[in-house]
Write a protein that holds these residues in place. Structure first.
Motif, PDB file in Angstrom:
ATOM      1  N   GLU A 157       0.755  -1.146   0.150  1.00  0.00           N
ATOM      2  CA  GLU A 157      -0.242   0.046   0.085  1.00  0.00           C
ATOM      3  C   GLU A 157       1.013   1.272   0.127  1.00  0.00           C
ATOM      4  O   GLU A 157       0.627   2.173  -0.836  1.00  0.00           O
ATOM      5  N   ALA A 158       2.082   1.269   0.978  1.00  0.00           N
ATOM      6  CA  ALA A 158       2.701   2.310   0.996  1.00  0.00           C
ATOM      7  C   ALA A 158       3.480   3.048  -0.279  1.00  0.00           C
ATOM      8  O   ALA A 158       3.625   4.217  -0.339  1.00  0.00           O
ATOM      9  N   ALA A 159       3.657   2.017  -1.060  1.00  0.00           N
ATOM     10  CA  ALA A 159       4.377   2.516  -2.317  1.00  0.00           C
ATOM     11  C   ALA A 159       3.816   3.034  -3.472  1.00  0.00           C
ATOM     12  O   ALA A 159       4.043   3.572  -4.352  1.00  0.00           O
ATOM     13  N   ALA A 160       2.504   2.641  -3.271  1.00  0.00           N
ATOM     14  CA  ALA A 160       1.467   2.842  -4.378  1.00  0.00           C
ATOM     15  C   ALA A 160       1.532   4.550  -4.521  1.00  0.00           C
ATOM     16  O   ALA A 160       1.406   5.434  -3.703  1.00  0.00           O
ATOM     17  N   GLY A 161       1.806   5.025  -6.010  1.00  0.00           N
ATOM     18  CA  GLY A 161       1.726   6.379  -6.091  1.00  0.00           C
ATOM     19  C   GLY A 161       3.069   6.953  -5.676  1.00  0.00           C
ATOM     20  O   GLY A 161       3.053   8.152  -5.662  1.00  0.00           O
ATOM     21  N   LYS A 162       4.035   6.315  -5.132  1.00  0.00           N
ATOM     22  CA  LYS A 162       5.310   7.018  -5.119  1.00  0.00           C
ATOM     23  C   LYS A 162       6.386   6.693  -6.239  1.00  0.00           C
ATOM     24  O   LYS A 162       6.888   5.715  -6.334  1.00  0.00           O
ATOM     25  N   PRO A 163       6.569   7.663  -6.974  1.00  0.00           N
ATOM     26  CA  PRO A 163       7.385   7.505  -7.988  1.00  0.00           C
ATOM     27  C   PRO A 163       8.897   7.395  -7.586  1.00  0.00           C
ATOM     28  O   PRO A 163       9.628   6.801  -8.743  1.00  0.00           O
ATOM     29  N   ASN A 164       9.233   7.680  -6.400  1.00  0.00           N
ATOM     30  CA  ASN A 164      10.766   7.290  -6.067  1.00  0.00           C
ATOM     31  C   ASN A 164      11.089   5.929  -5.735  1.00  0.00           C
ATOM     32  O   ASN A 164      12.153   5.605  -5.775  1.00  0.00           O
ATOM     33  N   VAL A 165       9.955   5.163  -5.703  1.00  0.00           N
ATOM     34  CA  VAL A 165       9.954   3.631  -5.456  1.00  0.00           C
ATOM     35  C   VAL A 165      10.553   2.926  -6.611  1.00  0.00           C
ATOM     36  O   VAL A 165       9.585   2.792  -7.510  1.00  0.00           O
ATOM     37  N   LYS A 166      11.694   2.306  -6.820  1.00  0.00           N
ATOM     38  CA  LYS A 166      12.090   1.841  -7.972  1.00  0.00           C
ATOM     39  C   LYS A 166      12.061   0.446  -7.987  1.00  0.00           C
ATOM     40  O   LYS A 166      11.890  -0.559  -8.944  1.00  0.00           O
ATOM     41  N   ALA A 167      11.962  -0.353  -6.740  1.00  0.00           N
ATOM     42  CA  ALA A 167      11.493  -1.721  -6.538  1.00  0.00           C
ATOM     43  C   ALA A 167      11.233  -2.112  -5.263  1.00  0.00           C
ATOM     44  O   ALA A 167      11.283  -1.116  -4.161  1.00  0.00           O
TER      45      ALA A 167
ATOM     46  N   GLY B  18      -4.453  -7.501  16.603  1.00  0.00           N
ATOM     47  CA  GLY B  18      -5.127  -8.317  15.786  1.00  0.00           C
ATOM     48  C   GLY B  18      -5.993  -7.678  14.776  1.00  0.00           C
ATOM     49  O   GLY B  18      -5.854  -8.637  13.701  1.00  0.00           O
ATOM     50  N   ASP B  19      -6.601  -6.825  14.729  1.00  0.00           N
ATOM     51  CA  ASP B  19      -7.496  -6.101  13.802  1.00  0.00           C
ATOM     52  C   ASP B  19      -6.538  -5.939  12.555  1.00  0.00           C
ATOM     53  O   ASP B  19      -7.242  -5.679  11.381  1.00  0.00           O
ATOM     54  N   ASN B  20      -5.284  -5.922  12.665  1.00  0.00           N
ATOM     55  CA  ASN B  20      -4.425  -5.205  11.467  1.00  0.00           C
ATOM     56  C   ASN B  20      -4.634  -6.472  10.349  1.00  0.00           C
ATOM     57  O   ASN B  20      -4.506  -6.125   9.143  1.00  0.00           O
ATOM     58  N   PHE B  21      -4.673  -7.541  10.806  1.00  0.00           N
ATOM     59  CA  PHE B  21      -4.813  -8.847   9.516  1.00  0.00           C
ATOM     60  C   PHE B  21      -6.198  -8.694   8.902  1.00  0.00           C
ATOM     61  O   PHE B  21      -6.157  -9.359   7.909  1.00  0.00           O
ATOM     62  N   GLY B  22      -7.155  -7.941   9.379  1.00  0.00           N
ATOM     63  CA  GLY B  22      -8.222  -7.885   8.697  1.00  0.00           C
ATOM     64  C   GLY B  22      -8.551  -6.676   7.851  1.00  0.00           C
ATOM     65  O   GLY B  22      -9.464  -6.610   7.071  1.00  0.00           O
ATOM     66  N   ALA B  23      -7.489  -5.896   7.875  1.00  0.00           N
ATOM     67  CA  ALA B  23      -7.572  -4.793   6.988  1.00  0.00           C
ATOM     68  C   ALA B  23      -7.162  -5.177   5.329  1.00  0.00           C
ATOM     69  O   ALA B  23      -6.390  -6.158   5.047  1.00  0.00           O
ATOM     70  N   SER B  24      -7.288  -4.375   4.319  1.00  0.00           N
ATOM     71  CA  SER B  24      -7.187  -4.709   3.079  1.00  0.00           C
ATOM     72  C   SER B  24      -6.297  -3.286   2.427  1.00  0.00           C
ATOM     73  O   SER B  24      -6.808  -1.934   2.809  1.00  0.00           O
ATOM     74  N   PRO B  25      -5.369  -3.569   1.724  1.00  0.00           N
ATOM     75  CA  PRO B  25      -4.980  -2.248   1.167  1.00  0.00           C
ATOM     76  C   PRO B  25      -5.673  -1.835  -0.023  1.00  0.00           C
ATOM     77  O   PRO B  25      -6.494  -2.632  -0.486  1.00  0.00           O
ATOM     78  N   GLU B  26      -5.588  -0.573  -0.080  1.00  0.00           N
ATOM     79  CA  GLU B  26      -6.644   0.137  -1.178  1.00  0.00           C
ATOM     80  C   GLU B  26      -5.934  -0.077  -2.796  1.00  0.00           C
ATOM     81  O   GLU B  26      -6.586  -0.009  -3.708  1.00  0.00           O
ATOM     82  N   HIS B  27      -4.581  -0.147  -2.752  1.00  0.00           N
ATOM     83  CA  HIS B  27      -3.878  -0.271  -3.963  1.00  0.00           C
ATOM     84  C   HIS B  27      -2.867  -1.499  -3.857  1.00  0.00           C
ATOM     85  O   HIS B  27      -2.393  -1.939  -2.627  1.00  0.00           O
ATOM     86  N   ALA B  28      -2.329  -2.010  -4.968  1.00  0.00           N
ATOM     87  CA  ALA B  28      -1.317  -3.071  -5.045  1.00  0.00           C
ATOM     88  C   ALA B  28      -0.229  -2.376  -5.941  1.00  0.00           C
ATOM     89  O   ALA B  28      -0.127  -2.700  -7.078  1.00  0.00           O
ATOM     90  N   ALA B  29       0.909  -1.856  -5.093  1.00  0.00           N
ATOM     91  CA  ALA B  29       2.150  -1.310  -5.877  1.00  0.00           C
ATOM     92  C   ALA B  29       2.766  -2.130  -6.586  1.00  0.00           C
ATOM     93  O   ALA B  29       3.379  -1.767  -7.455  1.00  0.00           O
ATOM     94  N   TRP B  30       2.790  -3.662  -6.221  1.00  0.00           N
ATOM     95  CA  TRP B  30       3.561  -4.539  -7.325  1.00  0.00           C
ATOM     96  C   TRP B  30       2.848  -4.572  -8.322  1.00  0.00           C
ATOM     97  O   TRP B  30       3.851  -5.406  -9.250  1.00  0.00           O
ATOM     98  N   LYS B  31       1.778  -4.037  -8.896  1.00  0.00           N
ATOM     99  CA  LYS B  31       1.325  -4.176 -10.253  1.00  0.00           C
ATOM    100  C   LYS B  31       2.017  -3.133 -11.112  1.00  0.00           C
ATOM    101  O   LYS B  31       1.960  -3.242 -12.154  1.00  0.00           O
ATOM    102  N   ALA B  32       2.620  -2.174 -10.426  1.00  0.00           N
ATOM    103  CA  ALA B  32       3.232  -1.082 -11.288  1.00  0.00           C
ATOM    104  C   ALA B  32       4.734  -0.828 -11.137  1.00  0.00           C
ATOM    105  O   ALA B  32       5.463  -0.368 -11.909  1.00  0.00           O
ATOM    106  N   ILE B  33       5.321  -1.756  -9.821  1.00  0.00           N
ATOM    107  CA  ILE B  33       6.754  -1.604  -9.658  1.00  0.00           C
ATOM    108  C   ILE B  33       7.480  -3.008  -9.546  1.00  0.00           C
ATOM    109  O   ILE B  33       6.764  -4.049  -8.887  1.00  0.00           O
TER     110      ILE B  33
END
Length: 253
Positions: free
Chosen positions: A101-111, A181-196
């Protein structure tokens, strides 16, 4: 360093203290941002940090609060925004969901580099496949009155760190960082691996996250994949190999 005085999984800091001085940082090298998972902390990356720094990389290890998925993502995003050039973003275990999630929309993340990591798709709960690929971790967890999860110290080495010494694993178990424990029920809104471009390290002797699930994630995201004969904490037990893979991702064109 006295092992008994080390913080969570930072028993490995002793190794870093014995390392040679940090090499001069190269402006041409990407920065490396490391994101820990559940039951760990930022300093658990000490062996990998030491190697990367000696090789001239600027390294930031993010200290995740582990109180909410959104909070962990925001913490990681701030670390990414603080970098001045390209970045290789590395996530271990639950930290894989965070970097997704965090890398989504971050053009500085190359990998992206995933280490025995959970890699959800957009809208997919972090724990979506954990039931389908059960491990010993399910029977080793303890939940406190506030809903924070830890690993039973008596089972920690077997489940989490079988390739560390008994003394190292005991310190890690005693100083582990709880996760809500609730963290594991959360979902990312984006999947950065699709673009990076992505790399994945499978830990073939992992009893915390199924190696077969790790292979599933690696294949699904089209990652360049490496397998290590390691427990869940390959970044400690196989620090040289993990650092080499991160440097491979950093040098890729």
């Amino acid at each position: 360093m006295n092992i008994k005085a080390s913080s969570l999984l930072t028993l490995a800091v002793a190794q870093a203290l014995n390392a040679t001085p940090v090499a001069a940082q190269s402006a041409e090298k990407p920065a490396i941002v490391l994101v820990h998972g559940a039951f760990a902390d930022a300093a658990s990356w000490a062996p990998v940090i030491s190697i990367l720094q000696q090789d001239g990389y600027q390294v930031t290890a993010v200290e995740e609060p582990l109180e909410s998925f959104a909070g962990d993502v925001a913490t990681t995003e701030r670390a990414l925004d603080a970098q001045t050039g390209p970045v290789v973003l590395v996530g271990h275990s639950y930290g894989g969901a965070v970097i997704t999630e965090a890398a989504a929309g971050k053009p500085n993340v190359k990998a992206l580099v995933y280490l025995a990591a959970i890699v959800p798709d957009a809208g997919e709960p972090i724990a979506a496949f954990l039931g389908k690929y059960p491990t010993d971790l399910a029977q080793a967890q303890k939940v406190d009155s506030a809903g924070f999860v830890t690993v039973d110290p008596s089972k920690f080495r077997q489940v989490f760190a079988a390739d560390l010494s008994a003394a190292q694993a005991a310190v890690a178990a005693a100083t582990q960082k709880p996760i809500k424990g609730d963290n594991f029920g959360a979902s990312p809104e984006h999947a950065a691996w699709k673009a990076i471009p992505s790399w994945y390290v499978v830990s073939s002797r992992d009893h915390a996250l199924s190696p077969d699930l790790e292979r599933f994630y690696a294949k699904r995201i089209g990652a360049l994949t490496t397998e290590l004969d390691a427990s869940h904490v390959a970044f400690i037990s196989h620090a040289k190999e993990v650092a080499a893979l991160i440097e491979e991702a950093a040098s890729a064109k």
